[in-house]
Design a protein around this motif. Structure first.
Motif, PDB file in Angstrom:
ATOM      1  N   ALA A 471      -6.479 -27.769 -15.248  1.00 41.98           N
ATOM      2  CA  ALA A 471      -6.539 -28.581 -14.655  1.00 41.98           C
ATOM      3  C   ALA A 471      -8.414 -28.560 -14.262  1.00 41.98           C
ATOM      4  O   ALA A 471      -8.879 -29.541 -14.520  1.00 41.98           O
ATOM      5  N   ASP A 472      -8.653 -27.137 -14.370  1.00 47.75           N
ATOM      6  CA  ASP A 472     -10.262 -27.121 -14.218  1.00 47.75           C
ATOM      7  C   ASP A 472     -10.826 -27.255 -15.469  1.00 47.75           C
ATOM      8  O   ASP A 472     -12.035 -28.067 -15.612  1.00 47.75           O
ATOM      9  N   ALA A 473     -10.421 -27.346 -16.492  1.00 50.42           N
ATOM     10  CA  ALA A 473     -10.915 -27.570 -18.034  1.00 50.42           C
ATOM     11  C   ALA A 473     -10.896 -29.380 -18.097  1.00 50.42           C
ATOM     12  O   ALA A 473     -12.145 -29.771 -18.464  1.00 50.42           O
ATOM     13  N   LEU A 474     -10.083 -29.947 -17.515  1.00 49.80           N
ATOM     14  CA  LEU A 474     -10.083 -31.364 -17.384  1.00 49.80           C
ATOM     15  C   LEU A 474     -11.105 -31.746 -16.723  1.00 49.80           C
ATOM     16  O   LEU A 474     -11.796 -32.791 -16.992  1.00 49.80           O
ATOM     17  N   ARG A 475     -11.445 -31.157 -15.422  1.00 52.61           N
ATOM     18  CA  ARG A 475     -12.590 -31.656 -14.380  1.00 52.61           C
ATOM     19  C   ARG A 475     -13.630 -31.570 -15.086  1.00 52.61           C
ATOM     20  O   ARG A 475     -14.641 -32.351 -15.093  1.00 52.61           O
TER      21      ARG A 475
END
Length: 497
Positions: A471-475
């Motif tokens: 999720a953090d990588a997509l953000r």
């Protein structure tokens, strides 16, 4: 406080006092419709739109007249270049002008007279000037006899001798030979029978530029106007000549108050086609929300020059306009503030409580700034503090056990309404404006809505699966693209700063 405006005629600020308090009579010189409206037009008509809005907000009834010059040598020349009739060109450009003014959120005038509809009044006024000895006919042309009006030069505050050159605006050698004096200017210009024109007592031809406004303004507003406005470039010769011919005909003051807005300058040089620093309004609308153009203009006092700078790439192509980029962010802030205010949880609204001072006093301070020579720059600065406090109200409502007084919300709604009523800022559908801004910025960066929405869905799925690293990588991917995410109770929204 009464409205005080700088009067070009007297070179000082004076109270605006209509002759008939029940109806102020305001005339503003409109465009010559041979081309698309440019940034100078936009600034001029935003200024007078704010004047009209403010007067009406103060309860003043008025009649606002802005003409359309649809007969002019420039229209004839351009129509020949385009291979269309002058009437077709002027009608097309008039429609485009009105669309541009609507986009800028300018209120339409009460009356918008066209020169082509006022030939009878123009001819009658010229005949009256000839009868009084203030004009003379010569070989199909008619000229105003400047020496018949001893006060010539009183608006531009220069002597007749200093103004003699360029008084006509359409001078050629054959015309000079016809004149009694070089300073005399054309009221009627003869033309070949097969050329665009109209019949008159002096033969086939077209009216001069200056006589048009005198005839139209007096028909619709009477012989003495309360206020006549236009750009600073019109002081001489146009407005000087309007005064001369009108007062020579009526022996009455033509206008009590003369108001002029400053130039648009590009890198501190007056905007002009010849210098290659010329921008149409539509060129800028393609890059920025039209309301942002309006906002930027209001950050500068109307009598001061509006300095426009730009950024260039290595090939010399224009890549941006910092003034309008900043203004668009501020317009975005206005609409985001409106959305946030409307989103306050009703359960957090209580009957009593504090009303922030900057919100409560904003309508009065806004009106006071405009009363002082239409000082929109001060009004915009005051609005910034008001908007800040509205957002603080929203944050207050989100705190644990946080509440907001109903009176504070109502005061904020009144403040935002005043911003729209007086300045024409913030009154559109907020969702539509913010979506347009986002889409325009996304297109400029090669980002599609589908791309962003797909990553947002993937991020939501990763969070539901407790894969927080994913999720953090997509953000982070979205941040790298220039996308900012806002997580809220109803889901995730996004914007491009």
């Amino acid at each position: 406080m009464a409205l005080v405006l700088y009067n070009t005629l007297t070179s000082k600020k004076e109270p605006f006092a209509p002759q008939d308090p029940s109806n102020a009579r305001i005339y503003v010189c409109g465009p010559t419709v041979y081309d698309l409206s440019h940034l100078g037009h936009a600034r001029c008509y935003v200024v007078y739109d704010v004047l009209v809005r403010h007067l009406r907000a103060r309860g003043q009834t008025l009649t606002y007249v802005r003409n359309v010059t649809d007969i002019d040598d420039k229209i004839l020349a351009r129509s020949r270049q385009n291979g269309e009739t002058p009437a077709t060109l002027s009608a097309r450009m008039t429609d485009a002008f009105l669309e541009d003014m609507d986009a800028l959120r300018n209120v339409r005038p009460d009356i918008e007279p066209r020169v082509s509809e006022h030939l009878t009044e123009i001819v009658a006024l010229i005949e009256k000037l000839i009868e009084k000895g203030a004009a003379y006919a010569k070989d199909g042309d008619v000229y105003f006899r400047v020496h018949a009006f001893p006060e010539y030069g009183k608006l531009s505050h220069r002597s007749l001798e200093a103004l003699a050159s360029g008084a006509s605006g359409r001078v050629d050698e054959s015309e000079t030979r016809k004149k009694e004096d070089p300073a005399d200017f054309a009221l009627w210009k003869g033309a070949p029978d097969d050329e665009w024109g109209w019949s008159s007592p002096w033969g086939h031809g077209r009216p001069g530029w200056h006589i048009e406004c005198s005839a139209m303004s007096m028909k619709h507003l009477g012989e003495t106007l309360d206020l006549h406005g236009g750009g600073l470039d019109l002081v001489f010769p146009h407005h000087e000549n309007e005064i001369a011919q009108s007062e020579a005909a009526t022996h009455k003051p033509f206008a009590k108050h003369w108001m002029h807005n400053g130039f648009v300058e590009v890198e501190k040089t007056k905007m002009s086609k010849s210098l290659g620093n010329f921008f149409t309004a539509r060129t800028l609308f393609e890059r920025h929300e039209p309301e942002a153009i309006r906002f930027a203009m209001l950050t500068v006092h109307y009598r001061s020059p509006l300095n426009l700078d730009w950024t260039l790439d290595d090939a010399g192509n224009v890549t941006g306009f910092p003034l309008f980029e900043d203004a668009e962010k501020r317009v975005e802030y206005v609409y985001t503030t409106r959305q946030r205010l409307a989103s306050i949880d009703p359960a957090r609204i209580v009957a009593t409580g504090e009303i922030p001072e900057a919100i409560a006093r904003f309508p009065q301070e806004l009106a006071g700034a405009l009363d002082d020579d239409l000082n929109s720059a001060i009004a915009i600065a005051t609005a910034s503090e008001m908007l800040k406090q509205v957002n603080e109200l929203v944050e207050q409502s989100k705190r644990k056990k946080g509440t907001v007084a109903r009176g504070a919300i109502e005061a904020a709604e009144r403040a935002l309404a005043a911003l729209d009523t007086e300045l024409g800022i913030g009154g559109q559908d907020a969702n539509a404006v913010l979506l347009r801004i986002r889409q325009r910025r996304a297109n400029a960066r090669g980002i599609t809505e589908a791309q962003v929405e797909e990553k947002i869905r993937d991020r939501r799925a990763a969070r539901d699966a407790k894969d927080f690293a994913r999720a953090d990588a997509l953000r982070d991917e979205l941040v790298t693209m220039g996308v900012e995410l806002m997580d809220g109770p109803t889901g995730t929204t996004w914007r491009i700063p």
